[in-house]
Design an enzyme around this catalytic site. Structure first.
Site, short mmCIF file in Angstrom:
data_model
loop_
_atom_site.label_atom_id
_atom_site.label_comp_id
_atom_site.label_asym_id
_atom_site.label_seq_id
_atom_site.Cartn_x
_atom_site.Cartn_y
_atom_site.Cartn_z
N ARG A 190 -14.09 7.03 -14.52
CA ARG A 190 -15.42 7.34 -15.01
C ARG A 190 -15.29 8.43 -16.07
O ARG A 190 -14.51 9.38 -15.90
CB ARG A 190 -16.30 7.85 -13.85
CG ARG A 190 -17.64 8.44 -14.31
CD ARG A 190 -18.51 8.88 -13.13
NE ARG A 190 -19.56 9.79 -13.56
CZ ARG A 190 -20.77 9.41 -13.97
NH1 ARG A 190 -21.10 8.13 -14.00
NH2 ARG A 190 -21.65 10.30 -14.37
N HIS A 231 -24.73 20.92 -7.53
CA HIS A 231 -25.19 22.12 -8.25
C HIS A 231 -26.40 21.76 -9.11
O HIS A 231 -26.72 20.58 -9.29
CB HIS A 231 -24.08 22.65 -9.16
CG HIS A 231 -23.73 21.72 -10.30
ND1 HIS A 231 -23.01 20.55 -10.12
CD2 HIS A 231 -24.04 21.75 -11.61
CE1 HIS A 231 -22.88 19.93 -11.27
NE2 HIS A 231 -23.50 20.61 -12.21
N HIS A 242 -27.55 17.93 -8.43
CA HIS A 242 -26.83 16.68 -8.66
C HIS A 242 -25.34 16.87 -8.40
O HIS A 242 -24.87 18.00 -8.26
CB HIS A 242 -27.08 16.19 -10.09
CG HIS A 242 -26.67 17.18 -11.14
ND1 HIS A 242 -27.45 18.29 -11.46
CD2 HIS A 242 -25.57 17.25 -11.94
CE1 HIS A 242 -26.83 18.98 -12.40
NE2 HIS A 242 -25.69 18.39 -12.71
N ASP A 274 -27.89 22.63 -13.15
CA ASP A 274 -27.38 23.16 -14.42
C ASP A 274 -28.17 24.40 -14.81
O ASP A 274 -29.39 24.42 -14.69
CB ASP A 274 -27.48 22.10 -15.52
CG ASP A 274 -26.53 20.93 -15.28
OD1 ASP A 274 -25.57 21.09 -14.49
OD2 ASP A 274 -26.74 19.86 -15.90
C1 GA4 Z 1 -22.53 23.73 -14.23
C2 GA4 Z 1 -23.09 23.13 -15.54
C3 GA4 Z 1 -22.07 23.15 -16.68
O1 GA4 Z 1 -21.09 22.13 -16.47
C4 GA4 Z 1 -21.35 24.52 -16.78
C5 GA4 Z 1 -20.61 24.75 -15.46
C6 GA4 Z 1 -19.77 26.03 -15.34
C7 GA4 Z 1 -18.29 25.77 -15.68
O2 GA4 Z 1 -17.77 24.71 -15.39
O3 GA4 Z 1 -17.68 26.69 -16.23
C8 GA4 Z 1 -20.00 26.55 -13.90
C9 GA4 Z 1 -21.19 25.71 -13.34
C10 GA4 Z 1 -21.78 25.02 -14.56
C11 GA4 Z 1 -22.25 26.59 -12.62
C12 GA4 Z 1 -21.64 27.73 -11.75
C13 GA4 Z 1 -20.35 28.31 -12.36
C14 GA4 Z 1 -20.31 28.04 -13.84
C15 GA4 Z 1 -18.83 26.48 -12.95
C16 GA4 Z 1 -19.21 27.47 -11.88
C17 GA4 Z 1 -18.68 27.51 -10.68
C18 GA4 Z 1 -20.50 24.60 -18.02
C19 GA4 Z 1 -22.36 25.61 -16.68
O4 GA4 Z 1 -22.92 26.20 -17.60
O5 GA4 Z 1 -22.60 25.94 -15.37
#
Ligand code: GA4
Length: 328
Positions: free
Chosen positions: A270, A203, A260, A205
């Site tokens: 980890r 994904h 990433h 960020d």
């Molecule tokens: C990815 C980056 C951060 O960890 C996060 C994630 C969020 C979550 O875990 O709630 C998301 C993911 C992240 C992107 C798409 C959506 C939302 C899980 C998911 C499937 C906290 C964020 O802001 O986006």
């Protein structure tokens, strides 16, 4: 004769490349040039000489280790993470999952104080460790963003960092724990799994800038523009910086958010601590006028951070969410 063993860096679909490293103690014209170049070419780099005290890092690491060592029933008292709190395996709201457990926290101090009570037997200690870490990392993030604005030639040096310094900033902190491989698992079975256990799937960020620190266990990988995966060696003393979707839009695509993932193939646990620098919910995200020209027309429709988050949470982890905000 010495027979070279196959390097884990050269397994199928991965490639060994040098990760750009930015020494923050370098002086200015050079520093600005290098940091902008790293964001353009990789959307990713390592920072050294960051000035974050060791003890600020180790105190949070200890809190994380203590929490994840608790029995499952106790950890579940701090969950489910919808979206904040303790989560195990499930990621987000649309069926994504991975081989990890985590704590996802909003960085607002009141929110941290409130959450700490379900997380720690010594909530005051926990919230202090989190607040000190967040405070130090926010400063580092803003320092990096100011260098980027200056390096891009934007007259308002604080145009990015102001969003994160705002009291209403939607910045987050995440502690990820990737359990080790089970040593009792059959060897051939393990061999098969050696490259395949996904901790946190591919994904980008959504936020502006991400600062990641892990213990000395590897697994983190970035994707190059050609789609090849590059393993990033762990370095517990330094931070990795990731360009997020919002910075991609603010720079009108001059920087691109880095895709990433984290693999979970180690015999050792980890743990990563990840800070996501984000704007306030009502802030507008659009290409800076200085990033738009006849050669580089505006790529994105303006949106608020809140609107973007709605899109983010309605999609799957690996989806490219910026597509729906593209002009044409
Ligand atoms: C990815 C980056 C951060 O960890 C996060 C994630 C969020 C979550 O875990 O709630 C998301 C993911 C992240 C992107 C798409 C959506 C939302 C899980 C998911 C499937 C906290 C964020 O802001 O986006």
């Amino acid at each position: 004769m010495v027979v070279p063993s196959p390097s884990p860096m050269r397994t199928k679909k991965t490639r060994a490349v040098g990760i750009p490293t930015i020494d923050l103690s370098l002086s200015k014209p050079k520093l600005l040039e290098l940091i902008v170049k790293a964001c353009e070419e990789y959307g990713f780099f390592k920072v050294t000489n960051h000035g974050v005290p060791k003890e600020v890092i180790s105190r949070l690491e200890e809190e994380g280790t203590d929490f994840f060592a608790k029995p499952a029933v106790e950890k579940q008292r701090a969950g489910p993470a919808r979206p904040f709190g303790y989560g195990s395996k499930n990621i987000g709201l649309n069926g994504d999952s991975g081989e990890l457990e985590y704590l996802l926290l909003h960085t607002n101090p009141f929110s941290i104080a409130e959450r700490s009570r379900a997380i720690s037997n010594d909530p005051l200690n926990f919230s202090c460790a989190v607040n000190d870490y967040v405070g130090a990392i926010r400063e580092l993030t803003c320092q990096i963003l100011d260098l980027l604005a200056e390096g891009l030639g934007v007259p308002d040096k604080f145009v990015f960092s102001r969003l994160i310094r705002d009291v209403h900033s939607d910045s987050l902190l995440r502690l990820n724990h990737y359990p080790p491989l089970d040593p009792s698992t059959k060897r051939h079975h393990q061999h098969h799994c050696l490259h395949n256990r996904v901790g946190f799937g591919e994904h980008s960020d959504p936020q502006i800038l991400t600062l990641l620190r892990s213990n000395d266990v590897g697994g983190f990988q970035i994707s190059l523009h050609d789609g090849l995966w590059v393993p990033v060696p762990p370095d517990p003393t330094q931070f990795y910086v990731l360009v997020g979707d919002a910075l991609q839009v603010l720079t009108n695509g001059r920087f691109t958010s880095v895709r990433h993932r984290a693999m979970a193939n180690s015999m050792k646990p980890r743990m990563s601590m990840v800070y996501f620098g984000a704007p306030p919910l009502d802030a507008w995200i659009n290409s800076l006028p200085e990033m738009i020209s006849s050669d580089r027309p505006n790529l994105y429709k303006p949106f608020t951070w809140n609107q973007y988050k709605q899109a983010v949470y309605s999609l799957k982890l690996g989806d490219t969410r910026l597509d729906q905000f593209k002009i044409n």
